[in-house]
Design an enzyme around this catalytic site. Sequence first.
Site, short mmCIF file in Angstrom:
data_model
loop_
_atom_site.label_atom_id
_atom_site.label_comp_id
_atom_site.label_asym_id
_atom_site.label_seq_id
_atom_site.Cartn_x
_atom_site.Cartn_y
_atom_site.Cartn_z
N GLY A 81 -0.16 6.74 9.62
CA GLY A 81 -0.22 5.01 9.57
C GLY A 81 0.55 4.37 10.33
O GLY A 81 1.94 4.59 10.29
N ARG B 98 -2.63 -3.49 -2.28
CA ARG B 98 -3.74 -4.23 -3.47
C ARG B 98 -4.07 -5.55 -2.90
O ARG B 98 -3.29 -6.33 -2.33
CB ARG B 98 -3.01 -4.13 -4.63
CG ARG B 98 -3.78 -4.85 -5.88
CD ARG B 98 -3.73 -3.93 -7.27
NE ARG B 98 -2.25 -4.15 -7.56
CZ ARG B 98 -2.19 -4.42 -9.01
NH1 ARG B 98 -3.07 -4.74 -9.68
NH2 ARG B 98 -1.14 -4.14 -9.54
N HIS C 134 8.95 4.94 -9.06
CA HIS C 134 9.23 3.80 -8.03
C HIS C 134 8.48 2.59 -8.62
O HIS C 134 7.15 3.05 -8.98
CB HIS C 134 8.40 4.27 -6.65
CG HIS C 134 8.80 2.93 -5.75
ND1 HIS C 134 9.87 2.22 -5.52
CD2 HIS C 134 7.87 2.36 -4.94
CE1 HIS C 134 9.69 1.37 -4.51
NE2 HIS C 134 8.65 1.38 -4.35
O1 TXD Z 1 9.38 2.58 -1.35
C1 TXD Z 1 8.16 2.63 -0.97
N1 TXD Z 1 7.61 3.88 -1.04
C2 TXD Z 1 7.37 1.57 -0.42
C3 TXD Z 1 6.00 1.84 -0.35
C4 TXD Z 1 7.85 0.40 -0.18
C5 TXD Z 1 7.18 -0.43 0.33
C6 TXD Z 1 5.80 -0.31 0.78
N2 TXD Z 1 5.26 0.99 0.12
C7 TXD Z 1 3.84 1.24 0.52
O2 TXD Z 1 3.82 1.76 1.68
C8 TXD Z 1 2.81 0.20 0.45
O3 TXD Z 1 2.32 -0.27 -0.61
C9 TXD Z 1 1.63 0.99 1.13
O4 TXD Z 1 1.04 1.71 0.81
C10 TXD Z 1 2.47 1.74 2.41
C11 TXD Z 1 2.34 1.14 3.69
O5 TXD Z 1 3.07 0.02 4.01
P1 TXD Z 1 2.77 -0.88 5.19
O6 TXD Z 1 3.52 -2.35 4.82
O7 TXD Z 1 3.32 -0.17 6.60
O8 TXD Z 1 1.13 -1.14 5.05
P2 TXD Z 1 0.10 -1.63 6.47
O9 TXD Z 1 0.94 -2.36 7.32
O10 TXD Z 1 -0.82 -1.94 5.54
O11 TXD Z 1 -0.14 -0.10 7.04
C12 TXD Z 1 -1.02 0.96 6.47
C13 TXD Z 1 -1.68 1.34 7.51
C14 TXD Z 1 -2.65 0.51 8.42
O12 TXD Z 1 -2.61 0.51 9.87
C15 TXD Z 1 -4.20 1.26 8.08
O13 TXD Z 1 -5.00 1.17 9.18
C16 TXD Z 1 -3.66 2.77 7.81
O14 TXD Z 1 -2.39 2.68 7.16
N3 TXD Z 1 -4.49 3.56 7.00
C17 TXD Z 1 -4.96 4.86 7.66
N4 TXD Z 1 -4.31 5.70 8.61
C18 TXD Z 1 -4.55 7.11 8.75
N5 TXD Z 1 -5.55 7.45 7.94
C19 TXD Z 1 -6.18 6.80 6.93
N6 TXD Z 1 -7.08 7.29 6.26
C20 TXD Z 1 -5.88 5.40 7.16
N7 TXD Z 1 -6.14 4.30 5.83
C21 TXD Z 1 -5.58 3.27 6.32
#
Ligand code: TXD
Length: 319
Positions: free
Chosen positions: A10, A83, A176
């Site tokens: 990611g 979401r 969380h």
């Molecule tokens: O405390 C915590 N755990 C958190 C969690 C605090 C803040 C945000 N939190 C969660 O982290 C948030 O709800 C998301 O589920 C993740 C990642 O957050 P981010 O802001 O980095 O999200 P992005 O910018 O949408 O990045 C997600 C990336 C994006 O580039 C997609 O193309 C990629 O994930 N993606 C994938 N990568 C690899 N493999 C697959 N299958 C895939 N699907 C989407």
Amino acid sequence: MARKKIALIGSGMIGGTLAHLAAKAEMGDVVLFDIAEGMPQGKALDLSQCGPVEGFDAKITGTNDYADLAGADVVIVTAGVPRKPGMSRDDLLGINLSVMKAVGEGIKNNCPNAFVICITNPLDAMVWALREFSGLPHNMVVGMAGVLDSARFATFLAWEFDCSVKDVNAFVLGGHGDTMVPVLSYSTINGIPVKDMAKIKGIPESRLDEIVARTRAGGGEIVGLLKTGSAYYAPATSAISMAQAYLGDQKRILPCASYVEGKYGVDGLYVGVPTRIGAGGTEDVIEIELSDEEANNLKVSVDAVEELLDACRGLDASL
Ligand code: TXD
């Protein structure tokens, strides 16, 4: 000795920030992975060009091929989708569950000896699913949430008491999200219990309750301000502290979503608890004594996690 290898699955907002922090701290070489083509490669190129300015030699590469993760020492997972309007929590759960399946298999096939830190939401369920799909030992898969949640709590307490954040030790347990349990009785200002400090400063307990409520809603407050996306600076730096604890065998006691079996009345799920992280991964879960109210709050949190796991099992028969 060869440099360590940090794989980031990611490469979105948190992934990119993680790459920058890891390179700057010279934790090792960094591989950014994403399904989006070109994006991890572009970020890797941009970040590599920070090296001459910031003075780091870490090699940063971008890829869409799991094979490039081979031999990673640490994997940090942020892959998934947030979401969007019109999507239910179950929709999000279904999509991110299938992402965890692909990621878990990628880890199993390419870097099964890594220490894996999951950040993807809904965190406590996704870390559990990632562990199931990857088949790694429980002590090598952990979720990041508590370091962030307690950093939020500490920030608000430092502001309230007008003191350095360095002197605040803020304690958060549980899942969380809305059900997290900020534990005031274990939170101190350099050893002085927060409640005592409030009395000394003439701050009413109701104000502490407001700080607890703000901590619980800390992620949502930032989402509301940003309008698109969620927090990424503090989540990234929180995960980096966990990775450093592992790589440096620091034996830090950090609040993490760890696998709990037979402690806190929990039997076989991931939930936020004080955890010792060292070269053995999550080496120990520390069971502290809780007041009745805190124990009840924790139970609510654990029940909410349990419910999500049932939903995951309903969505994927292999779980
Ligand atoms: O405390 C915590 N755990 C958190 C969690 C605090 C803040 C945000 N939190 C969660 O982290 C948030 O709800 C998301 O589920 C993740 C990642 O957050 P981010 O802001 O980095 O999200 P992005 O910018 O949408 O990045 C997600 C990336 C994006 O580039 C997609 O193309 C990629 O994930 N993606 C994938 N990568 C690899 N493999 C697959 N299958 C895939 N699907 C989407």
